[in-house]
Structure formats: structure tokens, C-alpha cells
Design a protein around this motif. Structure first.
Motif, PDB file in Angstrom:
ATOM      1  N   ALA A   4       0.754  -1.123  -0.191  1.00  0.00           N
ATOM      2  CA  ALA A   4      -0.061   0.012  -0.159  1.00  0.00           C
ATOM      3  C   ALA A   4       0.824   1.120   0.120  1.00  0.00           C
ATOM      4  O   ALA A   4       1.986   1.152   0.318  1.00  0.00           O
ATOM      5  CB  ALA A   4      -0.778  -0.097   1.216  1.00  0.00           C
ATOM      6  N   PRO A   5       0.256   2.377  -0.351  1.00  0.00           N
ATOM      7  CA  PRO A   5       0.984   3.698  -0.441  1.00  0.00           C
ATOM      8  C   PRO A   5       1.722   3.776   0.864  1.00  0.00           C
ATOM      9  O   PRO A   5       0.951   3.892   2.101  1.00  0.00           O
ATOM     10  CB  PRO A   5       0.095   4.689  -0.953  1.00  0.00           C
ATOM     11  N   GLY A   6       3.039   4.202   0.796  1.00  0.00           N
ATOM     12  CA  GLY A   6       3.661   4.590   2.138  1.00  0.00           C
ATOM     13  C   GLY A   6       3.887   3.424   2.977  1.00  0.00           C
ATOM     14  O   GLY A   6       4.444   3.850   4.217  1.00  0.00           O
ATOM     15  N   LYS A   7       3.705   2.318   2.693  1.00  0.00           N
ATOM     16  CA  LYS A   7       3.933   0.861   3.452  1.00  0.00           C
ATOM     17  C   LYS A   7       4.973   0.076   2.861  1.00  0.00           C
ATOM     18  O   LYS A   7       5.141   0.055   1.548  1.00  0.00           O
ATOM     19  CB  LYS A   7       2.667   0.245   3.768  1.00  0.00           C
ATOM     20  N   GLU A   8       5.396  -0.845   3.789  1.00  0.00           N
ATOM     21  CA  GLU A   8       6.302  -1.801   3.086  1.00  0.00           C
ATOM     22  C   GLU A   8       5.444  -2.773   2.386  1.00  0.00           C
ATOM     23  O   GLU A   8       4.133  -3.310   2.933  1.00  0.00           O
ATOM     24  CB  GLU A   8       7.171  -2.455   4.376  1.00  0.00           C
ATOM     25  N   ARG A   9       6.249  -3.663   1.799  1.00  0.00           N
ATOM     26  CA  ARG A   9       5.508  -4.866   0.935  1.00  0.00           C
ATOM     27  C   ARG A   9       5.311  -6.159   1.983  1.00  0.00           C
ATOM     28  O   ARG A   9       6.299  -6.371   2.962  1.00  0.00           O
ATOM     29  CB  ARG A   9       6.318  -5.529   0.094  1.00  0.00           C
ATOM     30  N   GLU A  10       4.167  -6.517   2.288  1.00  0.00           N
ATOM     31  CA  GLU A  10       3.710  -7.493   3.107  1.00  0.00           C
ATOM     32  C   GLU A  10       3.223  -8.743   2.392  1.00  0.00           C
ATOM     33  O   GLU A  10       2.683  -8.710   1.464  1.00  0.00           O
ATOM     34  CB  GLU A  10       2.809  -7.166   4.187  1.00  0.00           C
ATOM     35  N   LEU A  11       3.368  -9.972   3.307  1.00  0.00           N
ATOM     36  CA  LEU A  11       2.568 -11.089   2.567  1.00  0.00           C
ATOM     37  C   LEU A  11       1.319 -11.086   2.868  1.00  0.00           C
ATOM     38  O   LEU A  11       0.741 -10.602   3.722  1.00  0.00           O
ATOM     39  CB  LEU A  11       3.325 -12.303   3.627  1.00  0.00           C
TER      40      LEU A  11
ATOM     41  N   PRO B  77     -11.426  -1.486   2.963  1.00  0.00           N
ATOM     42  CA  PRO B  77     -10.786  -0.332   2.304  1.00  0.00           C
ATOM     43  C   PRO B  77      -9.356  -0.576   2.639  1.00  0.00           C
ATOM     44  O   PRO B  77      -8.373  -0.210   1.655  1.00  0.00           O
ATOM     45  CB  PRO B  77     -11.277   0.691   2.912  1.00  0.00           C
ATOM     46  N   GLU B  78      -8.789  -0.950   3.601  1.00  0.00           N
ATOM     47  CA  GLU B  78      -7.495  -1.336   4.113  1.00  0.00           C
ATOM     48  C   GLU B  78      -6.699  -2.389   3.182  1.00  0.00           C
ATOM     49  O   GLU B  78      -5.747  -2.548   3.370  1.00  0.00           O
ATOM     50  CB  GLU B  78      -7.369  -1.588   5.641  1.00  0.00           C
ATOM     51  N   ASP B  79      -7.597  -3.287   2.504  1.00  0.00           N
ATOM     52  CA  ASP B  79      -6.872  -3.990   1.551  1.00  0.00           C
ATOM     53  C   ASP B  79      -6.589  -3.459   0.352  1.00  0.00           C
ATOM     54  O   ASP B  79      -5.954  -4.171  -0.504  1.00  0.00           O
ATOM     55  CB  ASP B  79      -7.899  -5.245   1.068  1.00  0.00           C
ATOM     56  N   THR B  80      -6.795  -2.025   0.198  1.00  0.00           N
ATOM     57  CA  THR B  80      -6.211  -1.447  -1.314  1.00  0.00           C
ATOM     58  C   THR B  80      -4.871  -1.543  -1.248  1.00  0.00           C
ATOM     59  O   THR B  80      -4.121  -0.885  -0.183  1.00  0.00           O
ATOM     60  CB  THR B  80      -6.892  -0.148  -0.931  1.00  0.00           C
ATOM     61  N   ALA B  81      -4.073  -2.040  -2.424  1.00  0.00           N
ATOM     62  CA  ALA B  81      -2.751  -2.114  -2.598  1.00  0.00           C
ATOM     63  C   ALA B  81      -2.370  -2.698  -3.818  1.00  0.00           C
ATOM     64  O   ALA B  81      -3.530  -2.873  -4.589  1.00  0.00           O
ATOM     65  CB  ALA B  81      -2.298  -2.994  -1.343  1.00  0.00           C
ATOM     66  N   VAL B  82      -1.142  -2.454  -4.297  1.00  0.00           N
ATOM     67  CA  VAL B  82      -0.805  -3.272  -5.481  1.00  0.00           C
ATOM     68  C   VAL B  82      -0.454  -4.534  -4.842  1.00  0.00           C
ATOM     69  O   VAL B  82       0.253  -4.925  -4.210  1.00  0.00           O
ATOM     70  CB  VAL B  82       0.412  -2.576  -5.982  1.00  0.00           C
ATOM     71  N   TYR B  83      -1.135  -5.620  -5.624  1.00  0.00           N
ATOM     72  CA  TYR B  83      -0.728  -6.809  -5.404  1.00  0.00           C
ATOM     73  C   TYR B  83       0.160  -7.463  -6.354  1.00  0.00           C
ATOM     74  O   TYR B  83       0.025  -7.463  -7.498  1.00  0.00           O
ATOM     75  CB  TYR B  83      -2.063  -7.787  -5.415  1.00  0.00           C
TER      76      TYR B  83
END
Length: 120
Positions: free
Chosen positions: A40-47, A86-92
């Protein structure tokens, strides 16, 4: 050379569902595990989820809502995402850990990413 191609992202309302697909192609001897991460914007990539012959891992925030399944005959994984928030919004990003040849070392590959946007 190995390529991972994702599809299925898009815009969905909160509480809805989406299914992502990722297919690995190229010189592949065996896939150790395959699955998804997100950023997600401004966050680290997560599993998000990983599946292999001996593992089935999910991120804590998606456990019980997302299911990662594999079709080994097609070198494809599917991420079924239910009860989206909404918090699932991200690039997958699709991820695979595999060997290109029997005696090759394990290597990690990433897809180009697909956007998932969940509106409230």
C-alpha cells in the motif's frame, strides 16, 4: 527466463469479492511455492498468501477472508479475496520461488503488480 503475469485486479466496494490470477511461464523445472504480497502507499510490502507442497501461509490481516489455491498443471495461482475492506487497497504482486533446472538454485520472481482498490 521466467515471467509471472497477473490479472484480475480492479475496483470493488467494501464487502465485495475479487479473484486474482497469476501464471508463471518460461523455463521452469519446479515451483517450490507461489503466492502473493501486497504494498500500500507509504507502507512496506507484506505477505498476503503463499502456497507450496509443505506450506500454506497467510498474513494475519487476511486469514479467513482470502484463499490462495494452485493449479500445478498450469503453473497458476488464484487468490480469492472475500469480505474486502478499504485497508486491503494495495498493489498486489505475484511471487514465485522456483528452480529453472533440476540443479539450479532456488530463485525468486515477481510479477509486475495489479492494483486492487476497495471503496468504502
Amino acid at each position: 527466463q521466467v515471467q509471472l503475469v497477473e490479472s484480475g485486479g480492479g475496483l470493488v466496494q467494501a464487502g465485495g469479492s475479487l479473484r486474482l490470477s497469476c501464471t508463471a511461464s518460461g523455463n521452469i523445472f519446479t515451483i517450490n511455492h507461489m503466492g502473493w504480497y501486497r504494498q500500500a502507499p507509504g507502507k512496506e510490502r507484506e505477505l498476503v498468501a503463499l502456497s507450496g507442497s509443505t506450506i500454506a501461509n497467510y498474513g494475519d490481516s487476511v486469514r479467513s477472508r482470502f484463499t490462495n489455491s494452485r493449479d500445478n498443471t498450469k503453473n497458476t495461482v488464484y487468490l480469492q479475496m472475500n469480505s474486502l475492506k478499504p485497508e486491503d487497497t494495495a498493489v498486489y504482486y505475484c511471487h514465485a520461488n522456483l528452480k529453472e533446472r533440476q540443479w539450479s538454485p532456488n530463485q525468486r520472481y515477481w510479477g509486475q503488480g495489479t492494483q486492487v482498490t476497495v471503496s468504502s
